[in-house]
Scaffold this motif. Structure first.
Motif, PDB file in Angstrom:
ATOM      1  N   THR A  81      81.830 -50.749 -99.224  1.00 44.79           N
ATOM      2  CA  THR A  81      81.074 -51.348 -99.883  1.00 44.79           C
ATOM      3  C   THR A  81      80.440 -51.001-100.690  1.00 44.79           C
ATOM      4  N   SER A  82      81.042 -50.985-101.757  1.00 46.47           N
ATOM      5  CA  SER A  82      80.062 -50.751-102.578  1.00 46.47           C
ATOM      6  C   SER A  82      80.645 -51.182-104.180  1.00 46.47           C
ATOM      7  N   ARG A  83      79.913 -50.942-105.477  1.00 45.79           N
ATOM      8  CA  ARG A  83      80.661 -51.626-106.812  1.00 45.79           C
ATOM      9  C   ARG A  83      80.400 -50.019-107.758  1.00 45.79           C
ATOM     10  N   THR A  84      80.168 -49.593-107.043  1.00 50.31           N
ATOM     11  CA  THR A  84      79.574 -47.589-107.048  1.00 50.31           C
ATOM     12  C   THR A  84      80.309 -46.644-107.469  1.00 50.31           C
ATOM     13  N   GLY A  85      81.352 -46.966-106.011  1.00 53.91           N
ATOM     14  CA  GLY A  85      81.979 -46.305-105.476  1.00 53.91           C
ATOM     15  C   GLY A  85      81.052 -45.533-104.622  1.00 53.91           C
ATOM     16  N   SER A  86      79.867 -45.097-104.622  1.00 57.45           N
ATOM     17  CA  SER A  86      79.217 -44.110-103.776  1.00 57.45           C
ATOM     18  C   SER A  86      77.863 -45.250-102.574  1.00 57.45           C
ATOM     19  N   TYR A  87      77.692 -44.877-101.749  1.00 56.15           N
ATOM     20  CA  TYR A  87      77.200 -45.666-100.545  1.00 56.15           C
ATOM     21  C   TYR A  87      75.953 -46.670-100.991  1.00 56.15           C
ATOM     22  N   ILE A  88      75.645 -47.343-100.818  1.00 57.30           N
ATOM     23  CA  ILE A  88      74.856 -48.501-101.566  1.00 57.30           C
ATOM     24  C   ILE A  88      74.021 -49.683 -99.184  1.00 57.30           C
ATOM     25  N   GLY A  89      74.465 -48.803 -98.528  1.00 49.69           N
ATOM     26  CA  GLY A  89      73.484 -49.384 -97.070  1.00 49.69           C
ATOM     27  C   GLY A  89      74.590 -49.578 -96.309  1.00 49.69           C
ATOM     28  N   TYR A  90      75.609 -49.363 -96.896  1.00 47.70           N
ATOM     29  CA  TYR A  90      77.191 -50.097 -95.300  1.00 47.70           C
ATOM     30  C   TYR A  90      77.907 -49.221 -94.889  1.00 47.70           C
ATOM     31  N   SER A  91      78.373 -48.899 -94.565  1.00 49.12           N
ATOM     32  CA  SER A  91      80.107 -48.211 -94.319  1.00 49.12           C
ATOM     33  C   SER A  91      80.273 -49.028 -93.211  1.00 49.12           C
ATOM     34  N   PHE A  92      82.029 -48.487 -92.992  1.00 44.59           N
ATOM     35  CA  PHE A  92      82.751 -48.568 -91.739  1.00 44.59           C
ATOM     36  C   PHE A  92      83.711 -47.558 -91.078  1.00 44.59           C
ATOM     37  N   ALA A  93      83.747 -48.124 -89.675  1.00 45.50           N
ATOM     38  CA  ALA A  93      84.632 -47.180 -89.589  1.00 45.50           C
ATOM     39  C   ALA A  93      85.333 -47.124 -87.956  1.00 45.50           C
ATOM     40  N   VAL A  94      86.171 -46.725 -88.372  1.00 46.69           N
ATOM     41  CA  VAL A  94      87.843 -48.237 -87.729  1.00 46.69           C
ATOM     42  C   VAL A  94      87.562 -47.110 -85.765  1.00 46.69           C
ATOM     43  N   PRO A  95      87.089 -47.606 -84.603  1.00 44.03           N
ATOM     44  CA  PRO A  95      86.793 -47.883 -83.348  1.00 44.03           C
ATOM     45  C   PRO A  95      87.446 -47.116 -82.685  1.00 44.03           C
ATOM     46  N   SER A  96      86.832 -45.507 -82.009  1.00 45.18           N
ATOM     47  CA  SER A  96      86.802 -44.820 -80.457  1.00 45.18           C
ATOM     48  C   SER A  96      88.590 -45.494 -80.750  1.00 45.18           C
ATOM     49  N   ASN A  97      88.372 -46.581 -79.826  1.00 45.00           N
ATOM     50  CA  ASN A  97      89.563 -47.006 -78.436  1.00 45.00           C
ATOM     51  C   ASN A  97      90.720 -47.737 -79.467  1.00 45.00           C
ATOM     52  N   ILE A  98      90.565 -48.676 -80.607  1.00 44.49           N
ATOM     53  CA  ILE A  98      91.793 -47.720 -81.777  1.00 44.49           C
ATOM     54  C   ILE A  98      92.115 -46.538 -82.218  1.00 44.49           C
ATOM     55  N   THR A  99      91.376 -45.818 -82.678  1.00 47.49           N
ATOM     56  CA  THR A  99      91.880 -44.849 -82.607  1.00 47.49           C
ATOM     57  C   THR A  99      92.460 -43.836 -81.614  1.00 47.49           C
ATOM     58  N   LYS A 100      92.523 -43.898 -80.504  1.00 47.82           N
ATOM     59  CA  LYS A 100      92.861 -43.079 -79.243  1.00 47.82           C
ATOM     60  C   LYS A 100      93.781 -43.866 -78.890  1.00 47.82           C
ATOM     61  N   LYS A 101      93.549 -45.033 -79.037  1.00 48.19           N
ATOM     62  CA  LYS A 101      95.355 -45.074 -78.817  1.00 48.19           C
ATOM     63  C   LYS A 101      96.650 -45.475 -79.822  1.00 48.19           C
ATOM     64  N   ILE A 102      96.517 -45.724 -81.343  1.00 51.65           N
ATOM     65  CA  ILE A 102      97.139 -44.805 -81.722  1.00 51.65           C
ATOM     66  C   ILE A 102      97.523 -43.453 -82.089  1.00 51.65           C
ATOM     67  N   ILE A 103      96.719 -42.397 -81.277  1.00 46.68           N
ATOM     68  CA  ILE A 103      96.578 -41.008 -81.240  1.00 46.68           C
ATOM     69  C   ILE A 103      97.579 -40.922 -80.400  1.00 46.68           C
ATOM     70  N   ASP A 104      97.277 -41.538 -79.261  1.00 47.14           N
ATOM     71  CA  ASP A 104      98.436 -41.723 -77.695  1.00 47.14           C
ATOM     72  C   ASP A 104      99.649 -41.951 -77.503  1.00 47.14           C
ATOM     73  N   ASP A 105      99.747 -43.020 -79.202  1.00 47.65           N
ATOM     74  CA  ASP A 105     100.994 -44.431 -78.861  1.00 47.65           C
ATOM     75  C   ASP A 105     102.288 -42.897 -80.380  1.00 47.65           C
ATOM     76  N   ILE A 106     100.804 -42.214 -81.191  1.00 47.33           N
ATOM     77  CA  ILE A 106     102.016 -40.749 -81.667  1.00 47.33           C
ATOM     78  C   ILE A 106     102.646 -39.921 -81.069  1.00 47.33           C
ATOM     79  N   LEU A 107     101.738 -39.411 -80.132  1.00 47.04           N
ATOM     80  CA  LEU A 107     102.131 -38.037 -80.057  1.00 47.04           C
ATOM     81  C   LEU A 107     103.714 -38.798 -78.873  1.00 47.04           C
ATOM     82  N   GLU A 108     103.648 -39.557 -77.899  1.00 44.55           N
ATOM     83  CA  GLU A 108     104.480 -40.048 -76.640  1.00 44.55           C
ATOM     84  C   GLU A 108     105.360 -40.846 -77.578  1.00 44.55           C
ATOM     85  N   TYR A 109     105.626 -41.720 -78.416  1.00 41.42           N
ATOM     86  CA  TYR A 109     106.407 -42.373 -79.081  1.00 41.42           C
ATOM     87  C   TYR A 109     106.905 -41.842 -80.502  1.00 41.42           C
TER      88      TYR A 109
END
Length: 459
Positions: free
Chosen positions: A246-274
């Protein structure tokens, strides 16, 4: 001679008398005070310092081991896309010129045979993908699959060696205040490691265009180019994929956000299997209340598995399996890591009584919702297109702001937005949200429930 001794005796006697008088009547007494220092007494108490009563380790925090384990498994992703457009006066006469647009980001190797996870926005519209390892070896990458809703993409490279990779961690076990590292390539500065703590979990970013609303928030520095990189714990395990700031300038101002690994792993497993993501739902419509911990079941269909398991309208979901649910984004995050057909233990508060029911998750039916206008649409049926003489359109089936009001738009059919013909519900929801983010004036043409054309202008 006798007179001399007489005078001497008288003189001595006079001196003695004078000295005695001075001592007795004129001289002030001198008092000498002595202070005898008493030894300091010590007292035994029941207090013991905290470090003597806990098992906490007070060794300095050291991230070198985690950095060494992960830095070689994070790659540089180069995205080349072919574009066409008018970039000079000559193009006006000779026609649009084709040119290449290059974007960069990061990716994480998740297996020794070359599977790489990154963000969808890092590789979107790419005609060529190039991966550069930390040892500067370059490989062409193949796009295996994507999930635009959660901004995750899976790539594959064929390397001539086994590659270092980062193992997945259970993101449900991540604690607020825990140290984490962000590893990536900000501003094309390869192999950059920054440190921070987990600031929040289940974070919902308002206006994020439908991307997963269950981010891990950190204060580890993340900048353009970090997207698709790794968020790891101090053991060097993957807890998330760095995705947004979240930034008004486009650069880091103190907060960053990541997709949790559990969600990421499930998405990858689905893509590979289905080949695509299998989305799971409990099967109810929620009611959101900001001042309430948990998620209220507002509506639940009679033939749903949730209804059959014993859940009722008005129940407040407070836990999924062993994970506490305080808000809808936390519930959404748990379901995104599950598949249709799986069973979960749903704990609810029913008028003060805590109950747990085992619920079979259902397959998510695609819904078309404009978050900006809080409207849900559906495609027109053949009967409706014939009735109104339309080739397409989007029917409003739910209006969160005014479900039962006199001015409700439920049942209206959207036929055009800012002069653009609307053929499907997907077109309507996406166009409304895009225009709302751009702060354009929005003109909507609709057919009301009486079959009359109405026009609305939103500012």
């Amino acid at each position: 001679m006798k007179k001399f001794f007489s005078f001497l005796s008288i003189a001595i006697l006079g001196g003695v008398i004078a000295l005695g008088g001075y001592k007795a009547f004129l001289e002030k007494p001198v008092v000498i005070e002595r202070t005898n220092e008493q030894p300091i007494q010590t007292f035994q108490t029941n207090f013991q310092p905290a470090f003597e009563t806990t098992n906490a380790s007070y060794a300095p925090t050291n991230f070198t081991e985690a950095a060494e384990k992960t830095v070689n498994a994070v790659v540089h992703v180069k995205n080349t896309a072919e574009k066409s457009g008018i970039t000079s006066w000559s193009d006006l006469f000779n026609g649009p010129r084709k040119y290449e647009q290059v974007g960069t980001g990061s990716g994480v190797i998740i297996s020794s045979d070359g599977y790489i996870v990154t963000n969808n926005h890092v590789i979107a519209n790419a005609t060529d993908l190039e991966i550069t390892l930390n040892n500067r070896k370059k490989y062409k990458a193949e796009l295996v699959g994507t999930d635009t809703e959660n901004d995750i993409a899976l790539l594959k490279i064929d390397a001539d060696e086994k590659l270092p990779y980062i193992p997945f961690s259970n993101s449900d076990n991540v604690k607020i205040g825990e140290w984490v590292l962000a590893v990536g390539n900000p501003y094309n500065l390869t192999s950059t490691v920054t440190a921070g703590i987990v600031s929040a979990k289940g974070r919902d970013l308002e206006g994020n265009g439908g991307i997963t609303d269950s981010f891990i928030q950190t204060d580890a520095a993340v900048n353009p180019g970090n997207s698709g990189g790794a968020l790891v714990n101090t053991r060097g395990e993957l807890v998330g994929i760095n995705t947004a700031i979240t930034s008004r300038t486009g650069s880091y101002i103190g907060y960053s956000f990541a997709v949790p690994s559990n969600i990421t792993k499930k998405i990858i497993d689905d893509i590979l299997e289905y080949g695509k993501v299998q989305e799971a739902v409990i099967g109810f419509i929620p009611e959101i209340k900001e001042d309430l911990e948990g998620v209220i079941i507002k509506e639940i269909s009679e033939d749903s598995d949730a209804k059959k398991s014993g859940l009722k309208e008005g129940d407040v979901i407070v836990k999924i399996n062993d994970v506490k649910i305080s808000k809808f984004s936390e519930l959404s995050g748990q379901l995104k890591a599950k598949r249709p057909g799986e069973y979960v233990n749903v704990t609810v508060d029913r008028s003060g009584e805590i109950l747990t029911r085992k619920v079979k998750l259902s397959k998510k039916i695609k819904r078309f919702i404009s978050n900006a206008f809080q409207l849900e649409f559906k495609d027109l049926s053949k009967k409706e297109t014939k009735k109104y003489g339309l080739s397409g359109g989007a029917k409003i089936i739910r209006e969160a702001r005014n479900d039962n009001g006199n001015d409700s738009l439920v049942g209206f059919i959207v036929t055009s937005i800012n002069g653009q013909r609307i053929n499907t519900a997907d077109e309507a929801s996406k166009l409304l949200d895009n225009l709302a983010r751009s702060r354009y004036r929005i003109k909507v043409e609709m057919i009301n429930t009486e079959g009359e054309v109405e026009r609305y202008v939103f500012r």
